[in-house]
Design a protein around this motif. Structure first.
Motif, PDB file in Angstrom:
ATOM      1  N   SER A 175       0.929  -1.139  -0.152  1.00 55.91           N
ATOM      2  CA  SER A 175       0.030   0.350   0.525  1.00 55.91           C
ATOM      3  C   SER A 175       1.116   0.953   0.273  1.00 55.91           C
ATOM      4  O   SER A 175       0.548   2.163  -0.463  1.00 55.91           O
ATOM      5  N   LEU A 176       1.778   1.158   1.115  1.00 55.24           N
ATOM      6  CA  LEU A 176       2.750   2.608   0.997  1.00 55.24           C
ATOM      7  C   LEU A 176       3.470   2.660  -0.385  1.00 55.24           C
ATOM      8  O   LEU A 176       3.627   3.906  -1.012  1.00 55.24           O
ATOM      9  N   PHE A 177       4.112   1.350  -1.296  1.00 56.80           N
ATOM     10  CA  PHE A 177       4.277   1.685  -2.420  1.00 56.80           C
ATOM     11  C   PHE A 177       3.978   1.595  -3.588  1.00 56.80           C
ATOM     12  O   PHE A 177       3.783   2.179  -5.059  1.00 56.80           O
ATOM     13  N   ASP A 178       3.215   0.473  -4.517  1.00 58.48           N
ATOM     14  CA  ASP A 178       2.310   0.108  -5.079  1.00 58.48           C
ATOM     15  C   ASP A 178       1.494   0.435  -5.283  1.00 58.48           C
ATOM     16  O   ASP A 178       0.819   0.740  -6.592  1.00 58.48           O
ATOM     17  N   ALA A 179       0.691   1.150  -4.332  1.00 60.19           N
ATOM     18  CA  ALA A 179      -0.172   2.392  -5.170  1.00 60.19           C
ATOM     19  C   ALA A 179       0.175   3.529  -6.183  1.00 60.19           C
ATOM     20  O   ALA A 179      -0.565   3.780  -6.649  1.00 60.19           O
ATOM     21  N   PRO A 180       0.552   4.135  -5.106  1.00 57.59           N
ATOM     22  CA  PRO A 180       0.774   5.584  -5.597  1.00 57.59           C
ATOM     23  C   PRO A 180       1.895   5.456  -6.749  1.00 57.59           C
ATOM     24  O   PRO A 180       1.716   5.713  -8.021  1.00 57.59           O
ATOM     25  N   LEU A 181       2.290   3.741  -7.385  1.00 58.38           N
ATOM     26  CA  LEU A 181       3.244   4.261  -8.421  1.00 58.38           C
ATOM     27  C   LEU A 181       2.356   3.250  -9.310  1.00 58.38           C
ATOM     28  O   LEU A 181       2.110   3.080 -11.013  1.00 58.38           O
TER      29      LEU A 181
ATOM     30  N   GLY B  57      -3.138   6.038  -0.975  1.00 55.21           N
ATOM     31  CA  GLY B  57      -2.475   6.675  -1.735  1.00 55.21           C
ATOM     32  C   GLY B  57      -2.573   6.484  -3.635  1.00 55.21           C
ATOM     33  O   GLY B  57      -2.125   7.987  -3.569  1.00 55.21           O
ATOM     34  N   PHE B  58      -3.605   5.548  -3.661  1.00 55.56           N
ATOM     35  CA  PHE B  58      -3.881   5.944  -5.269  1.00 55.56           C
ATOM     36  C   PHE B  58      -4.159   7.237  -5.947  1.00 55.56           C
ATOM     37  O   PHE B  58      -3.803   7.782  -6.679  1.00 55.56           O
ATOM     38  N   ALA B  59      -5.605   7.660  -5.034  1.00 53.76           N
ATOM     39  CA  ALA B  59      -5.994   8.614  -5.443  1.00 53.76           C
ATOM     40  C   ALA B  59      -5.543   9.709  -4.811  1.00 53.76           C
ATOM     41  O   ALA B  59      -5.490  10.773  -5.861  1.00 53.76           O
ATOM     42  N   ALA B  60      -4.862  10.184  -4.045  1.00 50.21           N
ATOM     43  CA  ALA B  60      -3.676  11.118  -3.197  1.00 50.21           C
ATOM     44  C   ALA B  60      -2.917  11.618  -5.052  1.00 50.21           C
ATOM     45  O   ALA B  60      -2.827  12.481  -5.654  1.00 50.21           O
ATOM     46  N   SER B  61      -2.136  10.046  -5.095  1.00 47.71           N
ATOM     47  CA  SER B  61      -1.223  10.293  -6.780  1.00 47.71           C
ATOM     48  C   SER B  61      -1.698  10.553  -8.211  1.00 47.71           C
ATOM     49  O   SER B  61      -1.610  11.490  -8.493  1.00 47.71           O
ATOM     50  N   LEU B  62      -2.801   9.771  -8.195  1.00 49.76           N
ATOM     51  CA  LEU B  62      -4.094  10.040  -9.434  1.00 49.76           C
ATOM     52  C   LEU B  62      -4.375  11.952  -9.636  1.00 49.76           C
ATOM     53  O   LEU B  62      -4.325  12.272 -10.413  1.00 49.76           O
ATOM     54  N   VAL B  63      -5.184  12.271  -8.383  1.00 54.02           N
ATOM     55  CA  VAL B  63      -5.261  13.901  -8.565  1.00 54.02           C
ATOM     56  C   VAL B  63      -4.712  14.738  -8.523  1.00 54.02           C
ATOM     57  O   VAL B  63      -4.714  15.503  -9.823  1.00 54.02           O
ATOM     58  N   VAL B  64      -3.012  14.377  -8.180  1.00 51.93           N
ATOM     59  CA  VAL B  64      -2.038  15.156  -7.957  1.00 51.93           C
ATOM     60  C   VAL B  64      -1.512  15.356  -9.149  1.00 51.93           C
ATOM     61  O   VAL B  64      -1.434  15.603 -10.063  1.00 51.93           O
ATOM     62  N   ASN B  65      -2.033  13.388 -10.049  1.00 53.64           N
ATOM     63  CA  ASN B  65      -0.662  13.728 -11.528  1.00 53.64           C
ATOM     64  C   ASN B  65      -1.761  14.137 -12.677  1.00 53.64           C
ATOM     65  O   ASN B  65      -1.296  15.470 -13.466  1.00 53.64           O
TER      66      ASN B  65
END
Length: 531
Positions: free
Chosen positions: A408-414, A471-479
């Motif tokens: 969850s720490l690494f794979d989700a944002p990646l 983590g995924f949602a934050a990465s997606l929105v910021v992207n």
């Protein structure tokens, strides 16, 4: 808990250890440059890469982790297969493998360098290196737990022995040796666990007999789950569907360098596509080897007072059902799978360090012999690092809970960065970096809040699922937001790097499409049968 084991254990174990070292020695003769040692790209048939692809996943995550999760959560552990693996493997085969194969990337972080920029590449390389070191530590801890339970050996003694054997064949033969030993270990794993499943099914009158003896909430995979109750339930449908099914599974299967590396060794594109599909067929029915013993352990051995630790469920069931000979074979099977996971992560960590960090940012102009030597030397450092991270796993009572946290720490944002990078042409280099950085920070902050008690969940596993969602949602929105205000790459610069700029002349074989459709239909049917 102690187990009796006869000298026949060593009769099986010693030849096995000698065999994997011998494989490394033989393969070394064909490993004459850094490329063959680190990558072995486009060199193996689909029959080999498919088994290696599946075997790379069958380490501590599978053998100890899934059995442990089955003992703790019941048949809900099936979610790690029928929603948490097979759909993502199909997506990887049909949509992402053509892009991986046609790109100029040698590693997963290298793809982010080409698609985004050097800064994204550097940050993702560091994240993946940390993640692989932690997962290697999980495998080493699991090996220690098994050997301590059977033989009473100390953690230090076991760690030194396991790392020494793995170091021998990975340093000698590199990726090729790791792949061929994984196949041997995979066959041995099945041979050691299959008799246990047969005995349990016979004693319980099949899977139906096991389900009737389990509590209701452990005997079903969907009907017993609330839609959303993160604080009061061990699992809920929101966490399973979105956290595991939509984020963690795709993040693992579609971006994990360890398994992608196996598929990239396939000789051509069609073989690379077939690799995850063939593996998915076996993956769909693999639960019978692990979930059955785990749920049986929940019935027979794990009492409300806590008779055994969940991570000892498989070894306890083997001790309960096996005689001396089968017990020795079962021990070797567990060790084979765990050493496979340890070796795979050590090999991948060596590649990340040598190719993505050392060669790219530290020493760019050295000779190929120098990089080959660095690749071999880095396996020594990776072994030492895994011994350090193994102590972290000691603080968790369930390996699957811990691995879910790490993913969850690494794979989700990646996965968010890969998803936008491969399936849009407007995601910008700056967005790739900041989306990944913010996603990792949000997932890490969420985990910290859980550890200090600010946020409460019904189980550590559910906390990992929700952490992956955040983590995924934050990465997606910021992207997306950063892409609106920064410069994107030209279409020409993205040739072969996205789904929309891939070569049109290369089509997926009809047989692969049919196989993918059949696997997906069976997977849905299994979810319905065990609902």
């Amino acid at each position: 808990m102690s187990f009796s084991v006869s000298n026949v254990t060593l009769v099986i174990l010693v030849p096995y250890l000698a065999a994997v070292v011998f494989i490394g020695y033989v393969v070394r003769r064909n490993t004459k440059d850094s490329r063959s040692f680190l990558h072995a790209r486009h060199s193996m048939p689909a029959s080999v890469t498919s088994i290696a692809f599946l075997a790379a996943n069958c380490g501590a995550l599978e053998i100890v982790g899934i059995t442990s999760a089955s003992a703790k959560y019941g048949l809900a552990a099936l979610h790690f297969y029928w929603i948490g693996a097979v759909p993502a493997m199909i997506f990887l085969a049909l949509f992402m493998m053509p892009i991986y194969h046609n790109s100029r990337a040698l590693t997963v972080p290298d793809f982010l360098r080409i698609r985004y920029n050097d800064a994204t590449h550097l940050f993702s390389s560091c994240c993946l290196a940390a993640r692989m070191a932690l997962v290697a530590g999980i495998s080493l801890y699991a090996i220690s737990a098994v050997l301590h339970a059977f033989l009473g050996w100390s953690f230090s003694r076991i760690s030194f022995l396991a790392c020494s054997v793995v170091l021998c064949y990975t340093a000698l033969g590199g990726l090729r040796a790791t792949i061929y030993t994984e196949i041997l270990q995979f066959v041995l794993t099945i041979a050691g666990v299959l008799p246990l499943t047969y005995k349990i099914l016979h004693d319980f009158d099949g899977i139906a007999g096991i389900r009737t003896r389990l509590p209701h909430e452990m005997a079903h995979i969907w009907t017993a789950l609330p839609w959303m109750n993160p604080t009061g339930a061990k699992l809920d449908r929101t966490g399973v569907i979105f956290g595991l099914g939509a984020v963690l599974s795709f993040g693992y299967w579609c971006t994990d360098f360890l398994i992608i590396q196996r598929a990239l060794t396939a000789r051509n594109l069609q073989n690379a596509i077939q690799t995850p599909l063939i593996a998915a067929v076996f993956k769909m029915f693999f639960p019978i080897l692990l979930v059955v013993p785990g749920t049986a352990a929940a019935i027979l051995l794990i009492k409300p007072g806590g008779a055994i630790q969940f991570d000892q469920a498989l070894t306890a069931m083997m001790s309960h059902h096996y005689g001396a000979g089968l017990l020795a074979l079962g021990l070797c099977a567990i060790l084979a799978s765990l050493m496979s996971g340890l070796a795979g992560n050590i090999s991948a960590l060596s590649v990340i360090w040598t190719q993505d960090l050392y060669r790219t940012y530290i020493q760019r102009t050295a000779t190929d012999k120098h990089y080959l030597l660095m690749g071999r030397a880095s396996t020594v450092g990776a072994c030492g690092l895994s011994m350090t991270t193994a102590y972290i796993a000691l603080h968790f009572g369930n390996l699957m809970d811990y691995q879910t946290l790490v993913f969850s720490l690494f794979d989700a944002p990646l996965f968010a960065s890969f998803l936008l990078g491969m399936f849009t042409t407007w995601a910008t280099p700056a967005a790739g970096l900041w989306g990944l950085v913010i996603g990792v920070l949000i997932a890490t902050s969420h985990n910290f809040a859980v550890r200090i008690g600010t946020i409460h969940y019904g189980s550590d596993l559910l906390a990992g699922f929700y952490g992956a969602i955040y983590g995924f949602a934050a990465s997606l929105v910021v992207n997306i937001l950063v892409s609106l205000f920064t410069k994107k790459k030209s279409i020409g610069a993205l040739a072969g790097l996205t789904y929309f700029t891939r070569p049109t002349r290369e089509k997926i074989a009809t047989s692969s499409l049919v196989l993918a459709g059949l696997v997906l239909i069976v997977c849905v049917a299994l979810n319905f049968v065990f609902r």
